[in-house]
Design a protein around this motif. Structure first.
Motif, PDB file in Angstrom:
ATOM      1  N   ALA A 232     -22.277 -12.780   8.571  1.00 17.91           N
ATOM      2  CA  ALA A 232     -21.169 -13.674   8.230  1.00 17.91           C
ATOM      3  C   ALA A 232     -20.760 -13.514   6.772  1.00 17.91           C
ATOM      4  O   ALA A 232     -19.559 -13.521   6.443  1.00 17.91           O
ATOM      5  CB  ALA A 232     -21.565 -15.127   8.521  1.00 17.91           C
ATOM      6  N   LEU A 233     -21.739 -13.337   5.883  1.00 18.18           N
ATOM      7  CA  LEU A 233     -21.431 -13.158   4.469  1.00 18.18           C
ATOM      8  C   LEU A 233     -20.686 -11.842   4.237  1.00 18.18           C
ATOM      9  O   LEU A 233     -19.719 -11.795   3.472  1.00 18.18           O
ATOM     10  CB  LEU A 233     -22.718 -13.185   3.644  1.00 18.18           C
ATOM     11  CG  LEU A 233     -22.557 -12.933   2.142  1.00 18.18           C
ATOM     12  CD1 LEU A 233     -21.621 -13.953   1.506  1.00 18.18           C
ATOM     13  CD2 LEU A 233     -23.912 -12.923   1.442  1.00 18.18           C
TER      14      LEU A 233
ATOM     15  N   ALA B 117     -18.816 -10.214   6.424  1.00 22.78           N
ATOM     16  CA  ALA B 117     -17.468 -10.353   6.972  1.00 22.78           C
ATOM     17  C   ALA B 117     -16.568 -11.141   6.021  1.00 22.78           C
ATOM     18  O   ALA B 117     -15.417 -10.748   5.756  1.00 22.78           O
ATOM     19  CB  ALA B 117     -17.536 -11.047   8.338  1.00 22.78           C
ATOM     20  N   GLU B 118     -17.093 -12.250   5.488  1.00 18.54           N
ATOM     21  CA  GLU B 118     -16.295 -13.081   4.568  1.00 18.54           C
ATOM     22  C   GLU B 118     -15.957 -12.314   3.296  1.00 18.54           C
ATOM     23  O   GLU B 118     -14.829 -12.396   2.779  1.00 18.54           O
ATOM     24  CB  GLU B 118     -17.089 -14.355   4.244  1.00 18.54           C
ATOM     25  CG  GLU B 118     -16.356 -15.359   3.391  1.00 18.54           C
ATOM     26  CD  GLU B 118     -16.580 -15.154   1.889  1.00 18.54           C
ATOM     27  OE1 GLU B 118     -15.695 -15.529   1.095  1.00 18.54           O
ATOM     28  OE2 GLU B 118     -17.636 -14.611   1.528  1.00 18.54           O
ATOM     29  N   THR B 119     -16.912 -11.531   2.796  1.00 19.20           N
ATOM     30  CA  THR B 119     -16.680 -10.760   1.570  1.00 19.20           C
ATOM     31  C   THR B 119     -15.630  -9.677   1.802  1.00 19.20           C
ATOM     32  O   THR B 119     -14.737  -9.456   0.967  1.00 19.20           O
ATOM     33  CB  THR B 119     -17.997 -10.146   1.077  1.00 19.20           C
ATOM     34  OG1 THR B 119     -18.971 -11.169   0.898  1.00 19.20           O
ATOM     35  CG2 THR B 119     -17.788  -9.403  -0.240  1.00 19.20           C
TER      36      THR B 119
ATOM     37  N   GLU C 216     -13.252  -9.723   3.981  1.00 20.71           N
ATOM     38  CA  GLU C 216     -11.957 -10.387   4.120  1.00 20.71           C
ATOM     39  C   GLU C 216     -11.386 -10.743   2.753  1.00 20.71           C
ATOM     40  O   GLU C 216     -10.175 -10.622   2.517  1.00 20.71           O
ATOM     41  CB  GLU C 216     -12.103 -11.623   4.997  1.00 20.71           C
ATOM     42  CG  GLU C 216     -12.325 -11.281   6.474  1.00 20.71           C
ATOM     43  CD  GLU C 216     -12.698 -12.484   7.315  1.00 20.71           C
ATOM     44  OE1 GLU C 216     -13.043 -13.534   6.715  1.00 20.71           O
ATOM     45  OE2 GLU C 216     -12.658 -12.382   8.550  1.00 20.71           O
ATOM     46  N   ARG C 217     -12.246 -11.188   1.823  1.00 17.44           N
ATOM     47  CA  ARG C 217     -11.793 -11.462   0.455  1.00 17.44           C
ATOM     48  C   ARG C 217     -11.265 -10.205  -0.214  1.00 17.44           C
ATOM     49  O   ARG C 217     -10.232 -10.216  -0.900  1.00 17.44           O
ATOM     50  CB  ARG C 217     -12.943 -12.039  -0.376  1.00 17.44           C
ATOM     51  CG  ARG C 217     -13.295 -13.470  -0.069  1.00 17.44           C
ATOM     52  CD  ARG C 217     -14.585 -13.875  -0.750  1.00 17.44           C
ATOM     53  NE  ARG C 217     -14.544 -13.689  -2.197  1.00 17.44           N
ATOM     54  CZ  ARG C 217     -15.618 -13.756  -2.986  1.00 17.44           C
ATOM     55  NH1 ARG C 217     -16.818 -13.995  -2.438  1.00 17.44           N
ATOM     56  NH2 ARG C 217     -15.509 -13.585  -4.275  1.00 17.44           N
TER      57      ARG C 217
END
Length: 447
Positions: free
Chosen positions: A105-106, A108-110, A112-113
């Motif tokens: 999850a981390l 994926a979020e990174t 996306e940023r």
């Protein structure tokens, strides 16, 4: 640290691969602009050990990590390519020397940023992944970062680092000639591009004198404190132990857990690099590191799993991602050493990418390998056709044939294995991607 579940990050990466160009487009301009949009996370990293070279980068990275973690330090590691999952490129350090792959999850979020910050501008997928590396490593506290170059050095996206703690150049041979040049001197000059004025440089054992001369001249020109294998530090086997020597004296150590004599020089370069970066190593930490070091698909023995079950009973199965002539030489030397201690028929199961030199790889196994099976690589269209690959093996003096898969190769080896001979020794390799196929099919996670 716990290993992550996978899924979300891979979906983001698939999206990025649809949007951005595949392959290589060597430049620092795009990564510099992207990182500025992200707040320049590469300027907020802990000390960086930056590692380039044609062969041995991954093993030296593993030795550096083992040394630092055995010293109780928290270590972030960036490496490429991955074997099975993209997450392998991002190892996150934790308390007391623990580490594990980044949480799904981390990641994926990174990513996306990074994608949002990039705003649709031209960038390669490797640049996007490298930017994510810097964001993760800057925002999660650690004592040190080990940063492995992707391709070349001078224009590799990782070379945005202006002031590493140490620059490390491992053995240089012919590879990626279309991007780096067709002579070892030209390739050495590209690798030397990671050197920075006044920053210590460690030069690992070099096969080519011309390459070493270029590296030394580059370091001298930049005023870099220099540590050269064979001059300033070295390692050799003595009475079943590894003896490391540098200006500080001798270390009497266990032989490394990574098999093959070539790993002695890689271990030595790592010890020299960690010390040159300003970290203190005591003998007990180095001993622990030599025993615990692990790097998947570098002469990795498979003891159980689907492929082991499919091979003849009692077979030795080794997986190695070495893919160029220099790697072929050291892998063949290791196989010859195994043969001397425990004679067995040697079978090769090989898949290679179409930018490689198959003849240069195969020629080192002439007179050593009993038979070669050439297979396609799953997950890429850039593999050498197995028929053409088998032809290259034949040109190198080996008996070879194409097959459709690793499984078909193992089935054929079962038919060839003779009851009056020892169980075979099987080497699966020729490409890190193919080695990744083998680990995935065997059910062996590259932890």
């Amino acid at each position: 640290m716990d290993n992550p579940s996978f899924g979300a990050a891979e979906r983001v990466i698939e999206h990025l691969m649809e949007l951005h160009p595949k392959g290589f487009d060597l430049s620092l301009d795009r990564i510099r602009v992207l990182l500025e949009k992200l707040g320049n996370p590469h300027l907020a990293l802990p000390p960086v050990i930056h590692i380039a070279g044609t062969n041995g980068k991954g093993s030296t990275t593993a030795f550096c990590r083992a040394l630092l973690e055995a010293s109780g330090l928290s270590v972030h590691v960036h490496s490429s390519p991955h074997l099975v999952r993209w997450h392998e490129r991002f190892r996150i350090g934790g308390p007391g020397g623990a580490s594990g792959y980044v949480d799904d999850a981390l990641l994926a979020e990174t990513l996306e940023r990074v994608d949002a910050a990039n705003g649709g501008a031209k960038a390669t997928v490797f640049e996007m992944l490298t930017a994510a590396t810097f964001v993760l490593f800057a925002e999660i506290p650690a004592d040190v970062v080990i940063l492995e170059v992707g391709l070349g050095g001078r224009f590799d996206a990782t070379n945005i680092i202006d002031k590493p703690a140490v620059s490390v150049i491992m053995p240089i041979s012919l590879d990626h000639q279309a991007y780096l040049g067709d002579r070892v001197e030209l390739i050495a000059a590209e690798k030397a591009g990671i050197m920075k004025p006044g920053v210590p440089v460690v030069i690992g054992q070099q096969e080519y004198e011309a390459a070493e001369e270029v590296l030394i001249a580059s370091a001298d020109r930049l005023g870099c404190p220099l540590h050269v294998y064979g001059q300033d530090f070295s390692a050799h086997e003595e009475h079943g132990r590894l003896v490391y020597q540098d200006g500080d004296g001798l270390m009497d150590l266990p032989l490394p857990a990574l098999p093959g004599r070539h790993q002695y020089a890689n271990a030595a370069a790592a010890i020299s690099a960690v010390k040159a970066a300003g970290f203190t190593l005591d003998d007990s930490a180095v001993e622990t590191a030599m025993r615990s070091v692990f790097w998947p698909a570098r002469l990795q023995r498979l003891h159980e799993g689907e492929l082991v079950t499919a091979a003849p009973a009692g077979s030795e199965i080794w997986v190695d991602g070495g893919h160029n002539p220099g790697a072929g030489e050291v892998i063949a030397e290791a196989m010859a050493g195994f043969e001397e201690r425990d004679p067995r028929p040697l079978y090769l199961v090989i898949g290679m990418i179409n930018t490689k030199d198959p003849f240069g790889f195969f020629e080192h196994f002439a007179g050593l390998a009993t038979y070669v099976y050439c297979a396609p690589i799953k997950g890429t269209e850039a593999f050498i056709d197995p028929v053409a690959l088998a032809s290259s093996a034949a040109d190198a003096g080996l008996s070879a044939e194409p097959v459709s898969s690793i499984g078909e190769a193992l089935a054929a080896i079962c038919l060839r294995a003779r009851a009056d001979q020892p169980p075979p020794r099987i080497l699966i390799g020729g490409s890190l991607y193919f080695a990744g196929n083998a680990l995935a099919e065997n059910g062996t996670p590259p932890l």
